[in-house]
Design an enzyme around this catalytic site. Structure first.
Site, PDB file in Angstrom:
ATOM      1  N   ASP A  73      -1.572   7.011   7.720  1.00 23.27           N
ATOM      2  CA  ASP A  73      -2.642   6.399   6.926  1.00 23.27           C
ATOM      3  C   ASP A  73      -3.795   6.097   7.875  1.00 23.27           C
ATOM      4  OD1 ASP A  73      -4.144   5.159   5.039  1.00 23.27           O
ATOM      5  OD2 ASP A  73      -2.673   3.628   4.497  1.00 23.27           O
ATOM      6  N   LYS A 173      -7.382   9.232  -2.465  1.00 29.76           N
ATOM      7  CA  LYS A 173      -6.625   8.130  -3.051  1.00 29.76           C
ATOM      8  C   LYS A 173      -7.607   7.083  -3.592  1.00 29.76           C
ATOM      9  CE  LYS A 173      -6.155   5.696   1.363  1.00 29.76           C
ATOM     10  NZ  LYS A 173      -5.271   5.361   2.476  1.00 29.76           N
ATOM     11  N   HIS A 186      -0.248  -4.233  -3.624  1.00 28.53           N
ATOM     12  CA  HIS A 186       0.867  -4.592  -2.743  1.00 28.53           C
ATOM     13  C   HIS A 186       1.626  -5.790  -3.317  1.00 28.53           C
ATOM     14  CE1 HIS A 186      -1.658  -2.312   0.112  1.00 28.53           C
ATOM     15  NE2 HIS A 186      -0.525  -2.059   0.733  1.00 28.53           N
ATOM     16  N   ASP A 258       1.628   6.286  -3.591  1.00 23.88           N
ATOM     17  CA  ASP A 258       1.412   5.199  -2.652  1.00 23.88           C
ATOM     18  C   ASP A 258       2.791   4.631  -2.313  1.00 23.88           C
ATOM     19  OD1 ASP A 258       0.075   3.364  -1.089  1.00 23.88           O
ATOM     20  OD2 ASP A 258      -1.205   2.620  -2.696  1.00 23.88           O
TER      21      ASP A 258
END
Length: 491
Positions: A73, A173, A186, A258
């Protein structure tokens, strides 16, 4: 081989996984799994010392599986893994969008790709193609090229072109767009309230540009978009992953999730069920390992996929299609010509960061008349940013002007002492998104009431400029901090 069909279900299930691991070299379980056919590996900051070490790490993995997809990432802005311990030497997306020179964006991404390729990395979970149209967004912010869809679209396409010209696969993304929300996936499920007309005009525009630019992969978002699917989050939605992304937008590359352990879906569905649902919806690869970076998780997910095919919950054809797309990306990664790093890259990154600086007092003069006192207000960073990544102005200014001193504060506590310590010296106040943190906004206001002559440096998403002299960097990378430091030091 599966006893009933003669098909290698285990091998196909292994092929679609991209797990993480702990350590600076591949552990025995990862070597074994790679030899058995594991399709990919995701690297995190915990796996990185420097580029030479990463090159040795990736070579060790390729000794077990020559075409393994090695992913990272690396947005090369505030979100960096390869430079997590030093800070990125590049301006991030928001800074590139502020400069608004697509040729520069393409050049920056090309240099990033060259560095990744030299370290043996073949797949980058970047660029961020989100339109950051909610200024209170806690997880996108400076990771986006901006809040205007057309600007984001042209820089997304340029970034993809530059990275892939260097031989590294790009991944746009977070589909179908994570910018218009104030919730971090998250932690919970964000909700995108836009209707289909608005989605087409805003969120989907950069992804259309990415597809037109030949992006090799697209990453799904763990959020709900009722206009597209009233029930399921995007990662688990066939309506979004297959009917929209594949069929309507015409994307034929790899779809990767993800992090499957992110709470937006793992809290509700569990890792195993979410993995199977994502594959059934149209995802081809499962990213896991930000938190669950162990063999047990990788085995559990593989076995869950196999069991789902045997039970009929997941079709064998869908799994075979996913594994084939992984193999196709791996083949592209092996065949793509790799460009060597440019020794001038570091200076080029700093030069680009200088171009991004915006100063609200054009008649301000530098260098500062005396050694500065720097107060940095530190917010709680989002989960996408490695906690060890350095940022700010104090350290780089002290490097070019050694008499510099200062303090970093994470609350109002300590501000009176800091202001007293700054008396008689130029004061530099460094903030990140004060519009999202009441304590920071209050501290900034209180500081300027005492020291209206203070220089304010905004290293997040600029809101209303504060202070007589306001410098916006559009991100908190090491390059941005250095650019400000050299400006203040008169260099």
């Amino acid at each position: 081989m599966d006893a009933g069909t003669g098909v290698d279900l285990v091998g196909m299930a292994d092929a679609v996984l991209q797990p993480g691991f702990i350590g600076k070299e591949p552990p025995p379980w990862l070597r074994r799994r790679l030899a058995e056919g594991l399709g990919g590996v995701a690297l995190f900051a915990r796996n990185v010392v420097d580029r030479d070490q990463v090159a040795e790490l990736t070579a060790a993995m390729r000794a077990e599986k020559p075409d393994v997809i090695v992913a990272i990432d690396e947005e090369a802005g505030d979100v960096t893994r390869i430079d997590a311990h030093t800070g990125s030497p590049w301006p991030g997306n928001l800074a590139l969008g502020a400069i608004d020179d697509p040729a520069l964006t393409r050049e920056v991404a090309g240099h990033i790709g060259r560095g990744l390729a030299a370290a043996g990395i073949t797949f980058d979970y970047a660029p961020d193609a989100d339109v950051n149209n909610d200024p209170n967004n806690p997880v996108i912010g400076s990771r986006a090229f901006g809040a205007e869809p057309e600007r984001v679209a042209r820089h997304t396409a340029a970034w993809i072109a530059g990275l892939q010209e260097a031989g590294v696969a790009a991944c746009a993304k977070h589909f179908p767009g994570h910018g218009n929300t104030s919730v971090d996936s998250h932690l919970d499920v964000p909700l995108i309230k836009a209707g289909r007309v608005e989605l087409d005009a805003v969120e989907l525009l950069p992804f259309r540009a990415a597809i037109a630019a030949g992006v090799q992969a697209v990453m799904s978002a763990h959020l709900r978009v009722p206009a597209l699917d009233a029930e399921l989050p995007a990662t688990l939605s066939r309506k979004i992953m297959t009917e929209l992304l594949r069929d309507e937008l015409g994307f034929d590359g790899l779809i990767v999730t993800d992090g499957i352990e992110m709470r937006a879906i793992s809290d509700r569905y569990g890792l195993a069920r979410a993995t199977v649902m994502a594959l059934d919806a149209g995802a081809d690869a499962i990213c896991v390992g930000g938190e669950h970076a162990d063999e047990e998780t990788a085995v559990m997910l593989r076995d869950a996929i196999v069991a789902a095919v045997r039970s009929g919950e997941l079709s064998e054809e869908r799994l075979a299609d996913a594994a084939a797309r992984v193999a196709r990306l791996a083949a592209w990664s092996v065949a793509a010509p790799k460009l060597a790093p440019d020794p001038r890259a570091a200076e080029m990154g700093l030069s680009a960061a200088r171009r991004a600086l915006r100063i609200t007092a054009p008649d301000a003069t530098f260098p500062l008349a005396a050694p500065a006192y720097v107060v940095e207000f530190e917010p709680q960073l989002n989960f996408a940013i490695a906690p060890e990544t350095p940022w700010g102005v104090l350290a780089p200014l002290a490097d070019v002007a050694p008499a510099t001193s200062g303090v970093r504060l994470s609350s109002e506590a300590g501000l009176p002492d800091a202001l007293e310590a700054s008396l008689g010296r130029p004061l530099v106040l460094v903030v990140r998104d004060p519009h999202r943190y009441p304590w920071m906004a209050d501290s900034l206001k209180a500081s300027l009431a005492v020291r209206p002559d203070a220089i304010v440096v905004e290293m997040g998403v600029p809101a209303d400029p504060k202070g007589d002299v306001h410098i916006a960097t559009f991100g908190a990378t090491a390059a941005a901090g250095r650019a400000v430091a050299e400006l203040l030091a008169g260099r």
